[in-house]
Design an enzyme around this catalytic site. Sequence first.
Site, short mmCIF file in Angstrom:
data_model
loop_
_atom_site.label_atom_id
_atom_site.label_comp_id
_atom_site.label_asym_id
_atom_site.label_seq_id
_atom_site.Cartn_x
_atom_site.Cartn_y
_atom_site.Cartn_z
N GLY A 62 0.85 -1.19 0.00
CA GLY A 62 0.00 0.00 0.00
C GLY A 62 0.87 1.23 0.00
N CYS A 89 4.64 -6.49 2.19
CA CYS A 89 5.10 -5.11 2.38
C CYS A 89 4.17 -4.35 3.32
CB CYS A 89 5.26 -4.44 1.01
SG CYS A 89 6.23 -2.93 1.10
N TYR A 90 3.44 -3.34 2.82
CA TYR A 90 2.50 -2.63 3.70
C TYR A 90 1.55 -3.63 4.37
CZ TYR A 90 -1.33 0.45 5.13
OH TYR A 90 -2.30 1.10 5.86
N HIS A 175 8.60 -8.07 -2.11
CA HIS A 175 7.49 -8.38 -3.02
C HIS A 175 7.73 -9.71 -3.76
CE1 HIS A 175 5.20 -4.60 -2.77
NE2 HIS A 175 6.37 -4.10 -2.41
N GLU A 177 5.74 -11.20 -5.62
CA GLU A 177 4.98 -11.27 -6.87
C GLU A 177 5.74 -10.70 -8.07
OE1 GLU A 177 4.51 -9.28 -4.37
OE2 GLU A 177 3.69 -7.33 -4.92
N ASP A 233 -12.15 -9.26 -26.22
CA ASP A 233 -13.10 -9.66 -25.18
C ASP A 233 -14.47 -10.03 -25.75
OD1 ASP A 233 -11.01 -8.94 -23.58
OD2 ASP A 233 -11.87 -7.02 -22.96
N LYS A 373 -6.99 -10.43 -18.89
CA LYS A 373 -6.85 -10.32 -20.35
C LYS A 373 -6.06 -11.48 -20.97
CE LYS A 373 -7.64 -7.17 -23.59
NZ LYS A 373 -8.92 -6.43 -23.60
#
Length: 517
Positions: A62, A89-90, A175, A177, A233, A373
């Site tokens: 955050g 993290c946050y 992080h 990710e 889409d 996506k």
Amino acid sequence: MEHAPVSPKSGHQAVVVLDFGGQYAQLIARRVRDLNVYCEIKPYSSSPESLSHYKGIIFTGGPGSVYASGAPLCSPGIFQMGIPVLGICYGAQVMAHMLGGMVQPASAPEFGKTTTSFEIGSPLFEGVPQSVTWMSHNDAVAQLPKGFSSCAKSAHCPVAAMENRERKLFGVQFHPEVAHTEHGSQILHNFLYIVCGCTGDWEMNSFTQETVEALKERIGGRKVLCGLSGGVDSSVAAMLVHRAVGKNLTCIFVDHGLLRKDEGDLVEQVFRQEFDMNLIRVNAAGRFLDKLAGVTDPERKRKVIGEEFIRVFEAEAVKLGRVELLCQGTIYPDVVESGTGQAAVIKSHHNVGGLPEDIGFEGLVEPLRDLFKDEVRRVGLELGIPEKLVWRQPFPGPGLAVRIIGEIAPDRIETLQNADAIFREEVAHFGLERQIGQYFAVLTGTRSVGVMGDGRSYGETIALRAVNTTDFMTADWVELPYELLGRVSNRIVNEVPGVTRVVYDVTSKPPATIEWE
Ligand code: XMP
């Protein structure tokens, strides 16, 4: 109105990402799904009751400090549910703060690649050697909450990770990710499989099959209408419904005359000829141009096109008689509610799928509501949709109208279509099609003096724009090879009558937007 997004996820294990306003919520969810666990994103303020069916909870990073006034904090009940939590993290600082620990400005803030060592025996770090992690923080956990121990450290961060194994609560300051964290995927895998006990039952391959079955059941013998834009889409959504109900689906493709060169024909050829769909192509260029005559204000252009689109669509829908369901290509990022407030509306986006509620359908069919996506693209390829459409880059609903500065007239549309086609051809020639998020030409409305042959010319200026972006909220201009820029410029001024100058747009978003209008 009936609104049951057909989704095959029921019955699958799921993990939730609580969004505290960091920039990585979607990335975390994607990483989890890549590890074959279905994952959703919810706001940090979600109630514990609404989260009780998840196998695990991940807190995102955050923006600020947990002590700032109004800092996002979750419901304390979340820690009491017995569901494993991983704070990032946050998110880790929120966990430490709310459970009685202390967070302070770090002795040395860390940004970027940081060598980190991990405690042997921690389930989160099983099989993870000392390696590089990606840090980005000012604050750090200074005092652990009761029952927690530190399970990773870096040179300046004695609590690079903390754990309470018994309660299955974990926090990491780095992080996992992002790709820069060398073993990030392994760490997330450990959290999902060892800590949360997930078995990995989310497979994209089964999505198509399960969705088609679910659609058959839900739609039954009812008739479905779909607004097809040619974008990935709506194309994939229509193909899924087509697999399920065949000719009970009718697609309406409104060609407003502001598409890229030959695009309308491609859509028609693929869906009508190759897939034998009921496709109505409405060639409405004349109608749109009449309404746009003399309109130069960008917002007005968008409004005119949005309204006219609905009128054309309605007229066609009425001709079809009774249609019970409307299919839309809504995807997960369109529906996800983010953690913190929404950004101001900079432009009124017109979505081709955004049709009025009052057409009078019994319900909506949105088979892609759960997908990101690139997952939609995978389904599209599986369904046999040609790569040209599956990899079609984002294209604004109002089409070339927002790339033609000033008045829209047939000759100016043609000029832009031809210049844009050259740019696209050359990008493909250099093999860069899939490495650039979005690229296009703009007819800037600026005239400039040129010299052609022995005479003076006074023609239009084309701007080229190429950006990379993860979420289209921010974007960087792309450092295209000079050779490519040179070739495109040369070809445009030689092959497109009326253009005397080509420039390259080197502005990021913000402060600029991606489109010029
Ligand atoms: P901007 O120009 O706002 O664009 O930075 C962000 C992304 O949105 C696309 N865009 C639109 N898409 N209807 C759409 O469906 C619209 O009215 C519209 N306007 C912009 C733009 O191409 C970029 O990908």
